[in-house]
Design a protein around this motif. Sequence first.
Motif, PDB file in Angstrom:
ATOM      1  N   ALA A 152      39.182  75.640  46.100  1.00  0.00           N
ATOM      2  CA  ALA A 152      40.117  76.765  46.013  1.00  0.00           C
ATOM      3  C   ALA A 152      40.992  76.864  47.258  1.00  0.00           C
ATOM      4  CB  ALA A 152      39.341  78.066  45.812  1.00  0.00           C
ATOM      5  N   GLU A 153      42.265  77.124  47.043  1.00  0.00           N
ATOM      6  CA  GLU A 153      43.300  77.357  48.061  1.00  0.00           C
ATOM      7  C   GLU A 153      43.712  76.107  48.830  1.00  0.00           C
ATOM      8  OE1 GLU A 153      42.646  80.673  50.650  1.00  0.00           O
ATOM      9  OE2 GLU A 153      42.090  82.039  49.035  1.00  0.00           O
ATOM     10  N   LEU A 154      43.088  74.967  48.566  1.00  0.00           N
ATOM     11  CA  LEU A 154      43.541  73.757  49.253  1.00  0.00           C
ATOM     12  C   LEU A 154      44.916  73.339  48.751  1.00  0.00           C
ATOM     13  CD1 LEU A 154      40.240  71.678  49.426  1.00  0.00           C
ATOM     14  CD2 LEU A 154      41.269  73.122  51.186  1.00  0.00           C
ATOM     15  N   VAL A 155      45.188  73.664  47.508  1.00  0.00           N
ATOM     16  CA  VAL A 155      46.531  73.504  46.945  1.00  0.00           C
ATOM     17  C   VAL A 155      47.071  74.907  46.711  1.00  0.00           C
ATOM     18  CG1 VAL A 155      47.887  72.645  45.009  1.00  0.00           C
ATOM     19  CG2 VAL A 155      45.961  71.299  45.875  1.00  0.00           C
ATOM     20  N   ALA A 156      48.248  75.184  47.216  1.00  0.00           N
ATOM     21  CA  ALA A 156      48.814  76.535  47.147  1.00  0.00           C
ATOM     22  C   ALA A 156      48.831  77.060  45.709  1.00  0.00           C
ATOM     23  CB  ALA A 156      50.229  76.537  47.718  1.00  0.00           C
ATOM     24  N   GLY A 157      48.324  78.275  45.555  1.00  0.00           N
ATOM     25  CA  GLY A 157      48.344  78.924  44.263  1.00  0.00           C
ATOM     26  C   GLY A 157      47.199  78.585  43.344  1.00  0.00           C
ATOM     27  N   LYS A 158      46.263  77.744  43.796  1.00  0.00           N
ATOM     28  CA  LYS A 158      45.145  77.344  42.941  1.00  0.00           C
ATOM     29  C   LYS A 158      43.826  77.853  43.520  1.00  0.00           C
ATOM     30  CE  LYS A 158      47.197  73.267  40.791  1.00  0.00           C
ATOM     31  NZ  LYS A 158      47.022  71.843  40.433  1.00  0.00           N
ATOM     32  N   GLY A 159      43.261  78.883  42.869  1.00  0.00           N
ATOM     33  CA  GLY A 159      41.944  79.366  43.236  1.00  0.00           C
ATOM     34  C   GLY A 159      41.948  80.379  44.359  1.00  0.00           C
ATOM     35  N   LYS A 160      40.769  80.968  44.553  1.00  0.00           N
ATOM     36  CA  LYS A 160      40.573  81.966  45.595  1.00  0.00           C
ATOM     37  C   LYS A 160      39.335  81.614  46.409  1.00  0.00           C
ATOM     38  CE  LYS A 160      40.634  85.912  47.862  1.00  0.00           C
ATOM     39  NZ  LYS A 160      41.635  86.127  48.943  1.00  0.00           N
ATOM     40  N   ALA A 161      39.490  81.561  47.735  1.00  0.00           N
ATOM     41  CA  ALA A 161      38.384  81.314  48.661  1.00  0.00           C
ATOM     42  C   ALA A 161      38.031  82.626  49.361  1.00  0.00           C
ATOM     43  CB  ALA A 161      38.771  80.252  49.685  1.00  0.00           C
ATOM     44  N   THR A 162      36.755  82.988  49.308  1.00  0.00           N
ATOM     45  CA  THR A 162      36.287  84.235  49.913  1.00  0.00           C
ATOM     46  C   THR A 162      35.408  83.933  51.114  1.00  0.00           C
ATOM     47  OG1 THR A 162      36.293  85.308  47.739  1.00  0.00           O
ATOM     48  CG2 THR A 162      35.044  86.374  49.505  1.00  0.00           C
ATOM     49  N   PRO A 163      35.828  84.277  52.330  1.00  0.00           N
ATOM     50  CA  PRO A 163      35.004  84.009  53.514  1.00  0.00           C
ATOM     51  C   PRO A 163      33.634  84.679  53.399  1.00  0.00           C
ATOM     52  CG  PRO A 163      37.233  84.649  54.142  1.00  0.00           C
ATOM     53  CD  PRO A 163      37.112  84.919  52.676  1.00  0.00           C
ATOM     54  N   ASP A 567      51.551  63.192  45.869  1.00  0.00           N
ATOM     55  CA  ASP A 567      51.117  63.258  44.480  1.00  0.00           C
ATOM     56  C   ASP A 567      49.611  63.482  44.375  1.00  0.00           C
ATOM     57  OD1 ASP A 567      53.657  62.905  43.606  1.00  0.00           O
ATOM     58  OD2 ASP A 567      53.395  60.840  42.891  1.00  0.00           O
ATOM     59  N   VAL A 568      48.845  62.880  45.317  1.00  0.00           N
ATOM     60  CA  VAL A 568      47.384  62.935  45.193  1.00  0.00           C
ATOM     61  C   VAL A 568      46.687  63.501  46.427  1.00  0.00           C
ATOM     62  CG1 VAL A 568      47.328  61.046  43.535  1.00  0.00           C
ATOM     63  CG2 VAL A 568      47.106  60.529  45.971  1.00  0.00           C
ATOM     64  N   LEU A 569      47.364  63.519  47.592  1.00  0.00           N
ATOM     65  CA  LEU A 569      46.740  63.996  48.826  1.00  0.00           C
ATOM     66  C   LEU A 569      47.244  65.386  49.181  1.00  0.00           C
ATOM     67  CD1 LEU A 569      46.927  60.803  51.109  1.00  0.00           C
ATOM     68  CD2 LEU A 569      45.125  61.463  49.503  1.00  0.00           C
ATOM     69  N   ILE A 570      46.359  66.187  49.786  1.00  0.00           N
ATOM     70  CA  ILE A 570      46.778  67.527  50.184  1.00  0.00           C
ATOM     71  C   ILE A 570      47.448  67.529  51.554  1.00  0.00           C
ATOM     72  CG2 ILE A 570      44.987  68.642  48.815  1.00  0.00           C
ATOM     73  CD1 ILE A 570      43.382  69.082  51.352  1.00  0.00           C
ATOM     74  N   GLU A 571      47.348  66.423  52.288  1.00  0.00           N
ATOM     75  CA  GLU A 571      47.973  66.311  53.600  1.00  0.00           C
ATOM     76  C   GLU A 571      48.079  64.838  53.955  1.00  0.00           C
ATOM     77  OE1 GLU A 571      45.340  68.368  56.212  1.00  0.00           O
ATOM     78  OE2 GLU A 571      43.728  66.898  56.007  1.00  0.00           O
ATOM     79  N   PRO A 572      48.937  64.453  54.884  1.00  0.00           N
ATOM     80  CA  PRO A 572      48.994  63.049  55.310  1.00  0.00           C
ATOM     81  C   PRO A 572      47.652  62.598  55.878  1.00  0.00           C
ATOM     82  CG  PRO A 572      50.939  64.241  56.067  1.00  0.00           C
ATOM     83  CD  PRO A 572      49.985  65.275  55.532  1.00  0.00           C
ATOM     84  N   TRP A 573      47.331  61.348  55.630  1.00  0.00           N
ATOM     85  CA  TRP A 573      46.091  60.756  56.138  1.00  0.00           C
ATOM     86  C   TRP A 573      46.423  59.938  57.383  1.00  0.00           C
ATOM     87  CZ3 TRP A 573      43.464  55.805  53.948  1.00  0.00           C
ATOM     88  CH2 TRP A 573      42.263  55.572  54.629  1.00  0.00           C
TER      89      TRP A 573
END
Length: 610
Positions: A152-163, A567-573
């Motif tokens: 959740a939240e690793l991609v903007a707008g997808k899911g909710k992360a609760t601390p 397309d497949v990564l959430i950030e540069p590797w």
Amino acid sequence: MSNRRFIMWTHVAIGIVLAVSALTSASAQAPAGGQGQAKGGGGRGGRGGAPLYTPAAGAKDLKAVLFNWGWYMGMLRSSEEYDLIMSLEYQGKGTIQVDGQPCNVTKYRTSISYQTSGERIQYTGTRPNGQACSNVEVLSGAYAWNEDIPGAELVAGKGKATPMPATVEERMIRLWAGPQGAFKAAFAGTSDPPPMTPRPQRLPADVMTVGKTSVAWVGNKPVLTFPIPGVPNATATATLNDKFMAESVVVKQGAKTYEFTYSNYKDWNNPLNPAEAFYAGRMIEKQNGAVVRDITTTLTETAQMYVVMPVPASVKAAIQPTNQPPNWTLTSNAPAAPPTQTAAVVTPRLADGHPDMTGNWGGPPLVITGSGTRRCGPTQVVGAGINPEVGCKTGQDNFWVDYEWISPSRFGLTGNTGEPLKPSRPNYKPEFWDKIQYLDAWTNKEDPIMTCQPMGLPREGTPSRIIQTASDIIFLYTTSDYGGGNMEFRDVPTDGRKRPDTVEAYYMGLSIGKWEGDTLVIDSTNFVDTTWFGRGGLFHSADMHMIEKLTRKGDEILYQVTIEDPDVLIEPWVMPDRILRVRAGAPQVIHERAFCEVYEQGNISTQLRH
């Protein structure tokens, strides 16, 4: 993801003999020999052929107990007998307490990364009244949170992360008191910082305490005491059974007592990929005497699956960590070459003043050394094990399964500049996590090198030979990825030419180079989407963008790589930096590619991963 571009590949006769053994699973056929054919079996092996450590019968010192614990659990792998269980996938079912009420779970999945002190637990079930109960509990280092969907939240707008800051210590205790985690925690107590790949053989003999870890015997059972990593004032006591497997782990933390009971150990892996890495078949967790989890195992995967727990930005902002998990350390096992003496070794240059990269280059040493030919384990007998017809007679009998444990890309380490390394993996979007595990599980048919395709970039690794002119630079590669792939070359223009305007795709991409001071920057696009970053199902899209930086100083090249693939990564590797060093002697001969033939594609009966 973009559609695959048309493949345009002009193959030249540049290659290396493929070091692929005749596997029982689908393979690319090639002449025998090469890596993986090291001597095995018996009680010899390890570094330099020295006798491997074997505890004396009845030995009760800490070194013997820790070794037997890891050895009987099937955690010590490769000819070097390191603890190479770095990740774990687990599935089960049973009952857990949720908000003080029972939940009968039909799905209980645990994904563990020991390297990053992380665990993601997903469960789904119903309460006795029929009400649904489900959650995703995550621990990553000193952060804890819940997710409504994995990642959740690793991609903007997808899911909710609760601390969930109040659960950090409880989740750390659950991780490091687990059937495999307890061994790692006990070993971590012997040194600070602890090694990422414990070798109990290195401990002093005939002592009962090393660092903060000790052993005592109660009757005929060893009882170990050690701290829980990252949790102050939490002390664990593990009691081992007659097969040196933890039957109970009791953790005291102030007024809290956590008790974990384990039974019915066996290899719970998919029968298509047995590993003889043992895990508890039933796990009961109590807190202050009350049962909070009672889980029965249904399936495991114990050999380096892709598991990541990136921390969402909102969780980082909400939690201020007070405690940190271990700073696991790992440096190359090969001796580091002496640093370049730039005063004595002048950087060669072309007439235009740019550094001349021409030469034979030795790549960085492997971070994990050894082959798959581990000596026969204590549980391997005729009628059991990887090959039930013969059990285990020599280390070669273990080659087929141990090989999948030692590949650098699965381990998450791809280079070394002499400094301690941390795991480095591409961070894929959560929607692809299960796909990667599927590709890896069926690597014997899904990995492109098993059908004789070129490895492509960046899997080819670093160049073995470079030839440079004023207008271009040519790279020749001799990497075989432990027994697969092809030998390739690439020609990179450096004279200001533009990249061809084409949609055609290539295994090595289309590259253009430019100079930024003494650093050559290579920008590559137009890749086929059929190659992998490395073993482990690490695929990429056709829109992968690769940036390399090569900086020569004296007899060294600093080689740096960044991969972009939105397309497949959430950030540069950003891959680990690597140091190439001049290799002395005559120019290296790049041999013609060896014969390669695909076979058994239509009759794959195992998931043994190469």
